[in-house]
Design an enzyme around this catalytic site. Structure first.
Site, PDB file in Angstrom:
ATOM      1  N   ARG A   1       0.873  -1.184   0.000  1.00 20.74           N
ATOM      2  CA  ARG A   1       0.000   0.000   0.000  1.00 20.74           C
ATOM      3  C   ARG A   1       0.902   1.223   0.000  1.00 20.74           C
ATOM      4  NH1 ARG A   1      -2.245   0.903   5.540  1.00 20.74           N
ATOM      5  NH2 ARG A   1      -0.792   2.623   5.452  1.00 20.74           N
TER       6      ARG A   1
ATOM      7  N   TYR B   1       3.928   5.293  11.609  1.00 23.79           N
ATOM      8  CA  TYR B   1       4.197   3.880  11.883  1.00 23.79           C
ATOM      9  C   TYR B   1       5.019   3.168  10.818  1.00 23.79           C
ATOM     10  CZ  TYR B   1      -0.016   3.451   8.943  1.00 23.79           C
ATOM     11  OH  TYR B   1      -0.930   3.559   7.924  1.00 23.79           O
TER      12      TYR B   1
ATOM     13  N   HIS C   1      -3.461   4.513   4.885  1.00 26.77           N
ATOM     14  CA  HIS C   1      -4.660   3.665   4.848  1.00 26.77           C
ATOM     15  C   HIS C   1      -5.811   4.368   4.116  1.00 26.77           C
ATOM     16  CE1 HIS C   1      -7.677   0.805   6.121  1.00 26.77           C
ATOM     17  NE2 HIS C   1      -8.371   1.778   6.663  1.00 26.77           N
TER      18      HIS C   1
END
Ligand SMILES: Cc1ncc(C[n+]2csc(CCOP(=O)(O)OP(=O)(O)O)c2C)c(N)n1
Ligand SMILES: [Mg+2]
Length: 388
Positions: A280, A293, A284
């Protein structure tokens, strides 16, 4: 003839038992390495008889839809910044999976997408404004699922796995050869519904292809905190489901592996599980900050494995694409994005009270009360506007 002690041992039932038949579970396991037909730099790898390369004209169309898909994706992200979309989960970097998977199924097959699959849906030919209706904040999915054989994009994780099993079983029961393609993320394979869906499909030999896009994250949770399985494709074996893993940034391999998985399901052999290793590239959703993160170096490493560039390099070398064709497809993509922008900038007409219309055939007392509350609020707001 005298019998030697060795000969006795060789002929004894105990020794014969050591010659075991092939382990039936072994045939269900994926290859140890993800299937790959193109190297990361776009050069072809040795051909595989088990995964024949799709025809050149199909690969050209795959490329075209990937370019359009990426442009659609960038445009949708931009629309969130302009307040035209409530939220958008990008699938940039996952173009090979998004487009390869939908090219492997027929229009009459059923697709069960998650919130991540907007690109797959436009690649399937669904009107992009309809695809974005839910993300615009409406209560319905925009398109008619029965017309386009595509379920609404599913936000509750893994519930689509059960729906796909049910639909596929029902279709087979009625003598049709429809295949259901269920998309699912790496994180969602930890959900009960994934396991229940695949188990049901296996027992009833329902023609479902479960397609796991392992993009390495479930929001901020990395794969290492999600599973101890050596591959998510190994999750098939416990249910008696054959599986495969594929390089999810190799468009040719994704299409070849999915084509075989779909043929397996259509032939009445039951479900098939494919894990695609991809990444990805974006957060998100636009509401997430991925820098909190994950490391920029990790993202950069995946930038070098870009699926669109990989296919373009290969198709140019094969003479399937040239400068003129690439420019023409880029132009199509710009026109597609411009039209989407214009249409999304038109204020949609929505009736908030329609929210209550199709919840149940007969509304419950609570719904009637809530509807009345919304009606009164809207009336008060209109009255205020009138006063101003
Ligand atoms: C049942 C359920 N639990 C939690 C959530 C919240 N949630 C939304 S997306 C997501 C991460 C899913 O990750 P993954 O399955 O890897 O798919 P990806 O978003 O990476 O495509 C979570 C936990 C949800 N939507 N549904
Ligand atoms: Mg994920």
């Amino acid at each position: 003839m005298t019998t030697t002690p060795q000969a006795v041992r060789r002929a004894s039932p105990r020794t014969r038992r050591t010659v075991t038949p092939p382990d039936p579970a072994r045939s269900l396991l994926p290859d140890a390495e993800p299937v790959r037909l193109l190297a990361e730099n776009g050069t072809p790898l040795p051909a595989r008889s088990d995964y024949p390369e799709p025809p050149a004209e199909v690969l050209r169309e795959l490329y075209r839809r990937m370019v359009l898909g990426r442009r659609f994706d960038t445009q949708a992200t931009a629309l969130t910044k302009q307040g035209r979309l409530a939220v958008y989960p990008s699938s940039r970097g996952q173009e090979a999976c998004q487009v390869g998977a939908v090219l492997a199924v027929r229009d009459t097959d059923w697709v069960f997408p998650t919130y991540r699959e907007s690109m797959a849906l436009v690649a399937r030919g669904i009107d992009p404004v309809e695809v974005l209706t839910l993300l615009r904040g409406d209560w319905h999915c925009g398109y008619d699922p029965t017309e386009v054989h595509t379920a609404p994009q599913c936000t509750p994780l893994a519930t689509q796995c059960v729906h796909a099993a049910g639909l596929a079983h029902g279709e087979a029961y009625q003598g049709r050869d429809t295949v259901a393609l269920a998309f699912i993320g790496d994180g969602a394979t930890s959900e009960g519904d994934f396991h229940e869906g695949i188990n049901f499909a296996a027992v009833f030999k329902a023609p479902v292809v479960y397609f796991v896009q392992n993009n390495k994250y479930a929001i901020s949770v990395p794969l290492s905190r999600q599973t101890a399985a050596p591959s998510l494709a190994y999750k098939g074996v416990g249910y008696g489901v054959p599986s495969e893993q594929v390089d999810g940034n190799d468009p040719v391999a994704v299409l070849a592996v999915l084509t075989r998985a779909v043929a397996h399901a259509r032939a009445g052999k039951g479900p098939f599980l494919v894990e695609a290793h991809t990444y990805r590239m974006e957060p998100h959703t636009n509401a997430d900050d991925a820098t909190r993160y994950r490391d920029g170096a990790e993202v950069d490493a995946w930038r070098d494995r870009d699926p669109v560039a990989r296919l373009e390099t290969y198709l140019r070398a094969r003479g399937v694409l040239d400068d003129a064709a690439v420019a023409e497809i880029a132009e199509q993509a710009e026109a597609y994005a411009a039209e989407l922008r214009t249409r999304m900038n038109e204020q949609p007409t929505v009736d908030p009270l329609s929210l209550f219309d199709h919840v149940y055939a007969e509304p419950t007392p609570q719904l009637i009360e809530q509807r009345e509350q919304v009606r009164a609020e809207l009336a008060a707001a209109h009255a205020e506007e009138g006063d101003a």
